[in-house]
Design an enzyme around this catalytic site. Sequence first.
Site, mmCIF file in Angstrom:
data_model
loop_
_atom_site.group_PDB
_atom_site.id
_atom_site.type_symbol
_atom_site.label_atom_id
_atom_site.label_comp_id
_atom_site.label_asym_id
_atom_site.label_seq_id
_atom_site.Cartn_x
_atom_site.Cartn_y
_atom_site.Cartn_z
ATOM 1 C CE1 TYR A 95 -63.080 27.945 47.724
ATOM 2 C CE2 TYR A 95 -61.754 29.943 47.664
ATOM 3 C CZ TYR A 95 -62.972 29.316 47.857
ATOM 4 O OH TYR A 95 -64.082 30.060 48.188
ATOM 5 C CD GLU A 137 -65.047 33.035 47.642
ATOM 6 O OE1 GLU A 137 -63.795 32.956 47.772
ATOM 7 O OE2 GLU A 137 -65.836 32.148 48.023
ATOM 8 C CE1 TYR A 208 -72.870 40.000 66.609
ATOM 9 C CE2 TYR A 208 -70.687 40.879 66.159
ATOM 10 C CZ TYR A 208 -71.532 40.085 66.920
ATOM 11 O OH TYR A 208 -71.020 39.367 67.991
ATOM 12 C CB SER A 209 -77.718 42.830 60.335
ATOM 13 O OG SER A 209 -77.947 41.512 59.894
ATOM 14 C CB VAL A 275 -81.008 39.888 67.755
ATOM 15 C CG1 VAL A 275 -80.534 38.627 67.037
ATOM 16 C CG2 VAL A 275 -79.985 41.012 67.616
ATOM 17 C CB ILE A 277 -85.539 43.791 65.146
ATOM 18 C CG1 ILE A 277 -86.391 45.020 64.771
ATOM 19 C CG2 ILE A 277 -84.436 44.162 66.117
ATOM 20 C CD1 ILE A 277 -87.129 45.625 65.949
ATOM 21 C CB THR A 278 -80.171 44.124 63.518
ATOM 22 O OG1 THR A 278 -79.945 42.787 63.075
ATOM 23 C CG2 THR A 278 -80.078 44.174 65.027
ATOM 24 N N GLY A 390 -75.890 32.417 60.562
ATOM 25 C CA GLY A 390 -75.038 31.253 60.785
ATOM 26 C C GLY A 390 -74.333 30.884 59.503
ATOM 27 N N PRO A 391 -73.715 29.687 59.442
ATOM 28 C CG PRO A 391 -72.560 27.769 60.034
ATOM 29 C CD PRO A 391 -73.676 28.656 60.480
#
EC number: 1.14.12.17
Length: 401
Positions: A95, A137, A208-209, A275, A277-278, A390-391
């Site tokens: 940071y 975090e 990825y889910s 995708v 759907i995951t 995405g971000p």
Amino acid sequence: MLSQKTIDTVKATVPVLEVKGVEITTRFYAMLFEAHPELLNIFNHANQKQGRQQTALANTVYAAAVHIDQLEAIIPAVKKIAHKHRSLGVLPEHYPIVGEYLLKAIKDVLGDAATDDILNAWGEAYGVIADAFISIEKDMYDEASSIEGGWEGFKDFTIAKKEKESSLITSFYLKPVDSENLPEFMPGQYVTVRTQIPGDEYMLNRQYSLSTSYTPDYYRISVKKEAEMDPNGRVSTFLHEELTEGDTLELSVPVGDFFCNIHENQPLTLISGGVGITPMYTMLKSIAEKNTERPVTFIHAARNQDVRAFGEDVQETVSKLTNGKSYIVYEQEGLDGDFTGFINAEVLKQAANLDGDFFVCGPVPFMEAVIQSLTAIGIPAERINFEFFGPAMAIKTEQNE
């Protein structure tokens, strides 16, 4: 606490951030990576090339300026970004580096307009915002390492099986190299996959889910192969074409704030495109295993049968529910679907359970259209949940729209 002078000074920069925000963040990333190229092991290179990361940060900085006197208003956006940071391994020591180069970028882009008062005010404000990220975090890192089966950072997994789900999507069954039981996750959460592609200097990360319900032995992700020339296609092409069963990948502990409580009983409609759907299939399967009485409607959109994934799996899973329904919407005409075209207000009025909650996932234009259609038929925003691949973007408010 920020002084009133700092608050007033930061708020005074809102108009220029609206105009110059992306220019500032673009300059920021260029300066940051020039001075600290090791951070390229953390950041998504595809999002950098497409300008998505620069836009996301510009939106966040803008939202922080708008709400500098009531920072609690941006806490939901901070938490969403913090999930991404935890999955990527962003640490407290990063940071101060980010703060240094953000201020340098502001000065570089605005020139003499970036007075000492403005830079000092933004330095003070950044410190408060950074502390909020670090605190949130830290809790996430502590949870990831302390839950049963959890770990710090990244852990090695073996590809136990690759299974083609459609012409574009392949599932990867990933088992931990150490054979330890894996921690449970909430249906809808994701992992970060980190890999080194031969010839590349830096590690590449993709999120990825998880694409099936929890088992202690393995995690499953289902990856769409993007066009190789697309910046997003570098990792997916490598996974599809280069990696085989027995190869290894690094994974983070599952994380994310897009998930459903499978034990609740109110009706649920899951809406996905491509995708997207995951995570939806994970929710559906988890409910079918633990709460079969819950009313669930599953609506999926695909261009055609060739690119549709999990078709038979969805039908089999829905059949286990006492009150489950599924619909397929094909974009191409002449196919054996329940609807043709796109998911719109008329489709939703016929297929969805309008009394319950909604989860939406897919490409951004798809989600925008579905959410607009849900709003048009009277579904309140608090009952609509969505995941953006995405971000993490700063969420717009009435004050910054």
